[in-house]
Design an enzyme around this catalytic site. Structure first.
Site, PDB file in Angstrom:
ATOM      1  N   GLU A   1       1.943 -12.688  12.911  1.00  0.00           N
ATOM      2  CA  GLU A   1       2.428 -11.659  13.575  1.00  0.00           C
ATOM      3  C   GLU A   1       2.713 -10.633  11.981  1.00  0.00           C
ATOM      4  O   GLU A   1       2.301 -10.812  10.975  1.00  0.00           O
ATOM      5  CB  GLU A   1       3.887 -12.122  13.142  1.00  0.00           C
ATOM      6  CG  GLU A   1       4.121 -13.351  14.659  1.00  0.00           C
ATOM      7  CD  GLU A   1       3.510 -12.761  15.643  1.00  0.00           C
ATOM      8  OE1 GLU A   1       4.224 -11.982  16.489  1.00  0.00           O
ATOM      9  OE2 GLU A   1       3.285 -13.884  16.070  1.00  0.00           O
TER      10      GLU A   1
ATOM     11  N   ARG B   1      -4.804  -1.933   8.984  1.00  0.00           N
ATOM     12  CA  ARG B   1      -6.288  -2.400   8.826  1.00  0.00           C
ATOM     13  C   ARG B   1      -5.364  -3.568   6.960  1.00  0.00           C
ATOM     14  O   ARG B   1      -4.368  -3.836   6.870  1.00  0.00           O
ATOM     15  CB  ARG B   1      -7.345  -1.986   8.111  1.00  0.00           C
ATOM     16  CG  ARG B   1      -6.513  -1.165   6.895  1.00  0.00           C
ATOM     17  CD  ARG B   1      -7.992  -0.486   6.778  1.00  0.00           C
ATOM     18  NE  ARG B   1      -7.913   0.761   5.457  1.00  0.00           N
ATOM     19  CZ  ARG B   1      -7.470   2.124   5.460  1.00  0.00           C
ATOM     20  NH1 ARG B   1      -7.880   2.628   7.047  1.00  0.00           N
ATOM     21  NH2 ARG B   1      -7.281   3.041   4.692  1.00  0.00           N
TER      22      ARG B   1
ATOM     23  N   HIS C   1       2.589   3.256  -9.003  1.00  0.00           N
ATOM     24  CA  HIS C   1       2.237   1.556  -8.825  1.00  0.00           C
ATOM     25  C   HIS C   1       3.187   1.851  -9.794  1.00  0.00           C
ATOM     26  O   HIS C   1       4.008  -0.074  -9.696  1.00  0.00           O
ATOM     27  CB  HIS C   1       0.495   1.633  -9.743  1.00  0.00           C
ATOM     28  CG  HIS C   1      -0.603   1.722  -9.113  1.00  0.00           C
ATOM     29  ND1 HIS C   1      -0.693   1.256  -7.228  1.00  0.00           N
ATOM     30  CD2 HIS C   1      -1.761   2.652  -9.222  1.00  0.00           C
ATOM     31  CE1 HIS C   1      -1.460   2.199  -7.407  1.00  0.00           C
ATOM     32  NE2 HIS C   1      -2.545   2.718  -8.627  1.00  0.00           N
TER      33      HIS C   1
ATOM     34  N   ASP D   1       0.917  -1.549  -0.209  1.00  0.00           N
ATOM     35  CA  ASP D   1       0.058  -0.117  -0.120  1.00  0.00           C
ATOM     36  C   ASP D   1       0.776   0.756   0.092  1.00  0.00           C
ATOM     37  O   ASP D   1       2.137   1.481   0.516  1.00  0.00           O
ATOM     38  CB  ASP D   1      -0.844  -0.031   1.500  1.00  0.00           C
ATOM     39  CG  ASP D   1      -1.920   1.238   0.985  1.00  0.00           C
ATOM     40  OD1 ASP D   1      -2.513   1.629   0.016  1.00  0.00           O
ATOM     41  OD2 ASP D   1      -2.909   1.306   2.091  1.00  0.00           O
ATOM     42  N   GLY D   2       0.047   2.362  -0.706  1.00  0.00           N
ATOM     43  CA  GLY D   2       1.159   3.606  -0.261  1.00  0.00           C
ATOM     44  C   GLY D   2       1.852   4.345  -1.990  1.00  0.00           C
ATOM     45  O   GLY D   2       2.097   4.949  -1.999  1.00  0.00           O
TER      46      GLY D   2
ATOM     47  N   LEU E   1      11.096 -20.513  -4.362  1.00  0.00           N
ATOM     48  CA  LEU E   1      10.358 -20.178  -3.902  1.00  0.00           C
ATOM     49  C   LEU E   1       8.444 -19.893  -4.417  1.00  0.00           C
ATOM     50  O   LEU E   1       8.627 -19.602  -5.907  1.00  0.00           O
ATOM     51  CB  LEU E   1      10.537 -18.177  -4.180  1.00  0.00           C
ATOM     52  CG  LEU E   1       9.154 -17.429  -3.714  1.00  0.00           C
ATOM     53  CD1 LEU E   1       9.590 -16.925  -2.194  1.00  0.00           C
ATOM     54  CD2 LEU E   1      10.314 -15.727  -4.139  1.00  0.00           C
TER      55      LEU E   1
ATOM     56  N   ARG F   1      -1.407   8.905  -9.939  1.00  0.00           N
ATOM     57  CA  ARG F   1      -1.019   7.913  -9.612  1.00  0.00           C
ATOM     58  C   ARG F   1      -0.694   6.189  -9.782  1.00  0.00           C
ATOM     59  O   ARG F   1       0.642   5.896  -9.395  1.00  0.00           O
ATOM     60  CB  ARG F   1      -2.595   7.753  -8.701  1.00  0.00           C
ATOM     61  CG  ARG F   1      -2.819   8.478  -7.998  1.00  0.00           C
ATOM     62  CD  ARG F   1      -4.293   8.202  -7.394  1.00  0.00           C
ATOM     63  NE  ARG F   1      -4.425   6.428  -6.699  1.00  0.00           N
ATOM     64  CZ  ARG F   1      -4.401   6.483  -5.661  1.00  0.00           C
ATOM     65  NH1 ARG F   1      -4.747   8.315  -4.849  1.00  0.00           N
ATOM     66  NH2 ARG F   1      -4.374   5.312  -4.862  1.00  0.00           N
TER      67      ARG F   1
END
Ligand code: IPE
Ligand code: IPE
Ligand code: MG
Length: 243
Positions: free
Chosen positions: A205, A192, A38, A21-22, A132, A34
């Site tokens: 965690e 959140r 991204h 986020d951000g 991975l 914006r």
């Protein structure tokens, strides 16, 4: 150091999930559209994927687009979809070389056919990767996944957690069941979950950082993992006595 900490280290099989986020705020702070945020976020994805195996991460789930993100302006949504397409096309070879197996989780039917095909192609091209597992959450909603799994659990079927968890994987066409989330990181300063991996994160965690996603570096991931190893996970039991 408790038992689970030792286990996590020796197996090198941590499941880390990241809410990236951000991006928008990063761009706005620079007077950029914006979408530039991204794009810069895609570079942070590359850094994170490359750093993950060295930190004992075996599964990395990245929240790229939530089911609620369709509520954004059409231009931004289109730009993001275009970015996913370009990322997949540009990265497949690199992912393969690094032994990364990519899979998408989320609804596919609302994505363009071109993007659906690019996802399928990237998944099959990287299917042999063993270093991975990279799960990209696109058009993802944890609550929708839980609803879907509940709807597909036949009445009378043993509704134990394991079986339900398998249904949850099936809900989004996962080929293999992923482990529960060990560490959930959110960049961008909010605290959140925004409908991300609600079931799988029951004992995760949580690590919140104010770092905006495009500024997220390998060092930030290393710091979060180091902090994780310092935490005592108890799973409801008493410290040092995990059964
Ligand atoms: C996260 O960055 C990327 C997506 C949700 C697709 P945002 O676009 O939410 O960035 P902010 O929160 O507006 O800064
Ligand atoms: C969560 O970020 C989704 C992704 C990072 C893809 P949002 O920016 O959409 O979350 P809210 O709206 O702040 O909760
Ligand atoms: Mg946001």
């Amino acid at each position: 150091m408790d038992k689970s900490t030792l286990d996590n280290r020796s197996q090198g099989s941590l499941h880390v999930a990241i809410i990236m986020d951000g991006n928008g705020r990063w761009a706005e702070a620079r007077g950029l559209p914006r979408l530039a945020g991204h794009q810069a976020g895609a570079a942070a994805v590359r850094r994170t994927v490359e750093a993950a195996p060295g930190l004992g991460i075996g599964t990395l789930t990245l929240y790229a687009f939530s089911a609620d993100n369709w509520r954004r302006p059409l231009d931004e949504v289109r730009g993001l979809m275009d970015l996913f397409l370009r990322y997949l096309r540009a990265e497949v070879r690199r992912l393969r070389e690094h032994g990364v197996r990519l899979s998408a989780i989320g609804r596919r039917d609302r994505l363009s056919l071109t993007l659906q095909e690019a996802i399928a192609r990237a998944e099959s091209a990287t299917a042999a990767g063993e270093t991975l597992t990279l799960r990209l959450a696109i058009d993802y909603s944890a609550r929708d996944a839980i609803l879907h799994a509940a709807r597909h659990t036949a009445s009378g079927e043993a509704a134990d957690r394991e079986a339900f968890r398998r249904r949850l994987g099936e809900a989004y066409g996962e080929r293999e069941m992923s482990p529960d989330v060990d560490l959930l990181i959110r960049a961008g300063g909010e605290r959140r979950l925004s409908d991300f991996l609600l079931w799988e994160s029951a004992y995760a965690e949580l690590h919140f950082t104010s770092r905006l996603w495009p500024d997220f570096e390998a060092g930030d991931l290393a710091d979060a993992v180091a902090e994780f190893h310092g935490r005592a996970r108890r799973f409801g039991a008493l410290p040092g006595r995990l059964a």
